[in-house]
Design a protein around this motif. Structure first.
Motif, short mmCIF file in Angstrom:
data_model
loop_
_atom_site.label_atom_id
_atom_site.label_comp_id
_atom_site.label_asym_id
_atom_site.label_seq_id
_atom_site.Cartn_x
_atom_site.Cartn_y
_atom_site.Cartn_z
N SER A 195 -10.84 -28.80 -5.24
CA SER A 195 -10.37 -28.67 -3.85
C SER A 195 -11.54 -28.58 -2.88
CB SER A 195 -9.45 -27.45 -3.71
OG SER A 195 -10.16 -26.24 -3.91
N THR A 243 -7.05 -19.75 -0.50
CA THR A 243 -6.85 -21.17 -0.84
C THR A 243 -7.54 -21.51 -2.16
OG1 THR A 243 -6.63 -21.79 1.49
CG2 THR A 243 -7.24 -23.53 -0.05
N ASN A 287 -3.82 -33.24 -1.15
CA ASN A 287 -2.41 -33.00 -0.85
C ASN A 287 -1.50 -33.56 -1.93
OD1 ASN A 287 -3.06 -31.77 1.57
ND2 ASN A 287 -2.82 -33.62 2.79
N ILE A 347 -4.73 -23.37 3.16
CA ILE A 347 -3.44 -23.85 2.68
C ILE A 347 -2.28 -23.18 3.41
CG2 ILE A 347 -3.08 -22.13 0.84
CD1 ILE A 347 -2.32 -24.53 -0.99
N TYR A 381 4.78 -26.87 -0.56
CA TYR A 381 3.45 -27.09 0.01
C TYR A 381 3.60 -27.79 1.35
CZ TYR A 381 -1.21 -29.09 0.70
OH TYR A 381 -2.42 -29.46 1.23
N ILE A 395 -1.71 -31.35 -5.15
CA ILE A 395 -1.04 -30.06 -5.02
C ILE A 395 0.47 -30.22 -5.09
CG2 ILE A 395 -0.62 -28.10 -3.48
CD1 ILE A 395 -3.46 -28.52 -2.37
N LEU A 414 -5.43 -22.22 -5.81
CA LEU A 414 -5.56 -23.50 -6.50
C LEU A 414 -6.27 -23.36 -7.84
CD1 LEU A 414 -6.44 -25.75 -3.44
CD2 LEU A 414 -4.25 -25.58 -4.64
#
Length: 389
Positions: free
Chosen positions: A130, A116, A143, A94, A85, A146, A120
């Motif tokens: 998110s 994105t 962040n 992302i 990531y 993830i 997720l």
């Protein structure tokens, strides 16, 4: 179908040029197993000789347009242990770094469209979380979550669809390893296969009316050139509408479409029923069976003809009919935007019981230029005719 990176509309100034059979080879990607299986099941020689023409006017324009937006597409299946990531772009999309041996050097992929959220939500069930974090500027919290989940779930795999655009790798979406990816090139090949054989069987000619092409979806309209005269009503043109969505559990379908024009030039188009609908889970044998079922087209044509003959299209509308038609349109809150429904309300005020159904639908047909809304309205018109029959 709006706001795609690669998109093109074919409308107006369409020539009658027909593509040569041999040029259909450009729609088959020889490095993909599914493409070769389609070619084996529906070989070019079933169209005729290589120098023969595909029996669709404007098919040459269609292929030329498709080639312009046919970006390089790749599908890689990766485990999270091979993905890093990187972060979010300024647009809050992302960025993932892939260590893919097949591609060579590690590379970054940047999310576009709904990737994105889908990524997720599919892997961590945190799509809504998110959105909340992004909306409220909790990007550090997002962040951390993830990065932590990628580390905790190293063997979790997904198949990723990339678009290569100007040397950038863009993450378009997630595709499934369980499904066959009938991409737009195959949908176009099979559509021309179906229309070519339809034109042969009915000894008719078909023309391209309009096409909306993007890097992930297609929506294409075709019309039969020679109309059928309906007594006391007008001319009936049969045609076809084809669509395909490459991402996730999208479908590829071909539907019977018709346009009815009265003696005064008022007209509307309706979508009758699916000639075939192919899910990306369907195997080649299933597709062969669906495409070879020529009786399905004949049945839908007859049903549609009887519907149009039986509905009193040349008779003036009653107040109850007017109310019924516009309630159908105005209640389509999930399919039609507020602006489109507002235009429908304005038109309702100009409809009275001296008008026919054809005249009412003619006034409604321009309330939206959005392709998805137009398709919904055409399905709705056919549904209304059935219920008024």
């Amino acid at each position: 179908m709006n706001n795609h990176i690669s998109q093109l509309k074919v409308f107006g100034n369409i020539t009658n040029e027909r593509v040569k059979v041999e040029k259909l080879n450009s729609l088959i990607r020889k490095d993909r197993k599914i493409d070769l299986e389609i070619l084996d099941s529906f070989p070019l020689n079933t169209f005729g000789e290589s120098t023969d023409e595909v029996l669709v006017d404007g098919s040459d324009d269609l292929l030329k347009a498709f080639e312009k937006i046919s970006d390089v597409k790749m599908d890689f299946t990766e485990a999270l242990k091979d993905i890093e990531y990187v972060g979010l772009t300024d647009e809050k999309e992302i960025i993932l770094r892939f260590k893919n041996e097949e591609y060579g050097e590690p590379f970054n992929g940047t999310g576009i469209y709904d990737f994105t959220y889908d990524f997720l939500d599919s892997l961590f069930e945190m799509g809504r979380f998110s959105k909340f974090c992004i909306k409220n500027s909790y990007t550090d919290l997002l962040n951390d979550n993830i990065s932590k989940l990628i580390d905790e779930l190293p063997e979790t795999k997904r198949q990723y669809r990339f678009l290569k655009k100007e040397n950038k790798m863009l993450l378009r979406g997630l595709t499934s390893t369980r499904y066959n990816n009938y991409d737009n090139n195959l949908a176009l090949y099979l559509t021309l296969y179906s229309l070519h054989h339809y034109a042969k069987e009915y000894n008719t000619s078909i023309c391209l009316q309009e096409a909306h092409l993007t890097d992930s979806e297609i929506s294409i309209f075709f019309k039969q050139n020679d109309p059928i005269r309906i007594a006391n009503v007008g001319n009936l043109h049969f045609g076809m509408y084809t669509s395909n969505n490459e991402i996730r559990e999208g479908t590829f379908s071909l539907e019977l479409r018709y346009t009815l024009e009265d003696k005064n030039g008022k007209s509307f188009s309706g979508l009758s029923d699916s000639v075939f609908q192919i899910n990306h889970s369907n195997g080649i044998e299933n597709i062969s069976r669906k495409l070879s079922n020529t009786t399905k087209i004949r049945e839908i044509r007859e049903i549609t003809m009887n519907l149009i003959k039986n509905v009193k299209l040349s008779t003036s509308l009653t107040d109850d009919s007017i109310y019924f038609i516009f309630q159908k349109v105005l209640n389509s809150t999930q399919k039609l935007g507020s602006e489109t429904r507002s235009k429908a309300r304005e038109i309702k005020e100009r409809i009275d019981n001296t008008m026919t159904i054809v005249e009412a639908f003619d006034k409604l047909k321009d309330i939206s230029t959005n392709i998805d809304e137009r398709i919904h309205l055409e399905r709705l018109y056919n549904e209304i005719l059935k219920e008024l029959n």
